[in-house]
Design an enzyme around this catalytic site. Structure first.
Site, PDB file in Angstrom:
ATOM      1  N   CYS A 119       5.499   8.083   0.745  1.00  0.00           N
ATOM      2  CA  CYS A 119       6.113   7.686   1.869  1.00  0.00           C
ATOM      3  C   CYS A 119       6.556   8.944   2.788  1.00  0.00           C
ATOM      4  CB  CYS A 119       7.721   6.886   1.814  1.00  0.00           C
ATOM      5  SG  CYS A 119       8.344   6.084   2.717  1.00  0.00           S
ATOM      6  N   HIS A 175       5.472   2.795  -1.994  1.00  0.00           N
ATOM      7  CA  HIS A 175       6.288   3.514  -3.091  1.00  0.00           C
ATOM      8  C   HIS A 175       5.592   2.754  -4.446  1.00  0.00           C
ATOM      9  CE1 HIS A 175       9.676   5.352  -1.206  1.00  0.00           C
ATOM     10  NE2 HIS A 175       9.268   4.260   0.012  1.00  0.00           N
ATOM     11  N   GLU A 185       5.968   4.182  -7.241  1.00  0.00           N
ATOM     12  CA  GLU A 185       6.817   4.314  -8.399  1.00  0.00           C
ATOM     13  C   GLU A 185       7.856   3.203  -8.427  1.00  0.00           C
ATOM     14  OE1 GLU A 185       9.379   4.933  -4.644  1.00  0.00           O
ATOM     15  OE2 GLU A 185       7.183   5.406  -5.315  1.00  0.00           O
TER      16      GLU A 185
END
Length: 247
Positions: A113, A215, A217
């Site tokens: 990001c 994202h 993660e």
């Protein structure tokens, strides 16, 4: 007796918790979880330590991870600050120094990001400072980050496509800025359906340097996203091994 396998050390930059708590540093747990799960040991690097301290840290680690956060200052690409932009200049200074060190050493870099944006800025690219909702609303704070918002198409010959094992990803979305002009050392390797750059990587295929606008993660249940962290940590291990051989 066999010795324990050395986990690669990965520098993770910390920013201020803006705008609500400017005296507090923040790092979502999901980044740490993703790096540890992939086999790394994250090392937090705070802002305000100065260039020499940053270089000292970078000389001890095996990779650089640039997490999400507030917006990079547009000064490096010659623009005034947009009214919707939130700036953390100490974080900018930390990450610009860290990126310079990592690039000079050939160290693997992964940005998420904001991390992809500051990587692009550090290497000479520019950003779109604010996106209005269009065909896709890229800023969705109303949804859990585990929600897949739109599709991303990957370049067939990209490292990201090879790691992901696919040429199409479903991703989450939580950004109001985006890459405009890619840096000379980077190329755009993923785009959303509305043509926005969603990932960049090193133009030199020998260099491990990737920035993604989404994202991953928060999407570790999908192998296509967890494999990005696996590939990054593996590259950091190889970098560490090569450095030990040449020391």
């Amino acid at each position: 007796m066999s010795s324990a396998v050395r986990r690669p050390l990965i520098a993770v930059t910390l920013g201020h918790d803006l705008p609500e708590r400017p005296a507090t540093l923040r790092l979502p747990r999901s980044y740490v979880r993703a790096l540890v799960k992939a086999g790394a040991t994250p090392i937090a690097v705070p802002p305000g330590v100065g260039g020499p301290c940053t270089r000292q840290v970078m000389e001890q680690v095996d990779g650089l991870f640039l997490p999400g956060g507030v917006d990079p200052h547009p000064r490096p690409f010659g623009e005034e600050v947009h009214p919707e932009t939130t700036i953390d200049e100490e974080l900018d200074a930390l990450e610009l120094n860290a990126i310079t060190c990592a690039v000079s050493m050939g160290m693997p870099i992964l940005g998420v990001c904001r991390g992809s944006q500051i990587l692009n800025v550090a290497l000479g690219g520019s950003l779109i400072q604010h996106l209005d909702p269009g065909t896709i609303n890229h800023y969705r704070p109303d949804l859990p980050l585990s929600t897949e918002v739109h599709e991303v198409r990957l370049a067939d010959d990209s490292r990201l496509a090879k790691l992901s094992g696919t040429h199409m990803l479903r991703v989450n979305s939580l950004h109001h800025q985006a890459i405009s002009r890619s840096a000379p050392e980077l190329r755009v390797v993923a785009q959303s359906e509305d043509g926005l750059a969603e990932a960049v990587e090193a133009l030199d295929p020998a260099r491990w340097m990737i920035g993604v606008q989404y994202h991953p993660e928060e999407l570790l249940n999908h192998e296509a996203h967890s494999s990005l962290f696996d590939g990054f940590v593996s590259a950091c291990s190889e970098f560490a091994s090569e450095r030990r051989r040449t020391d």
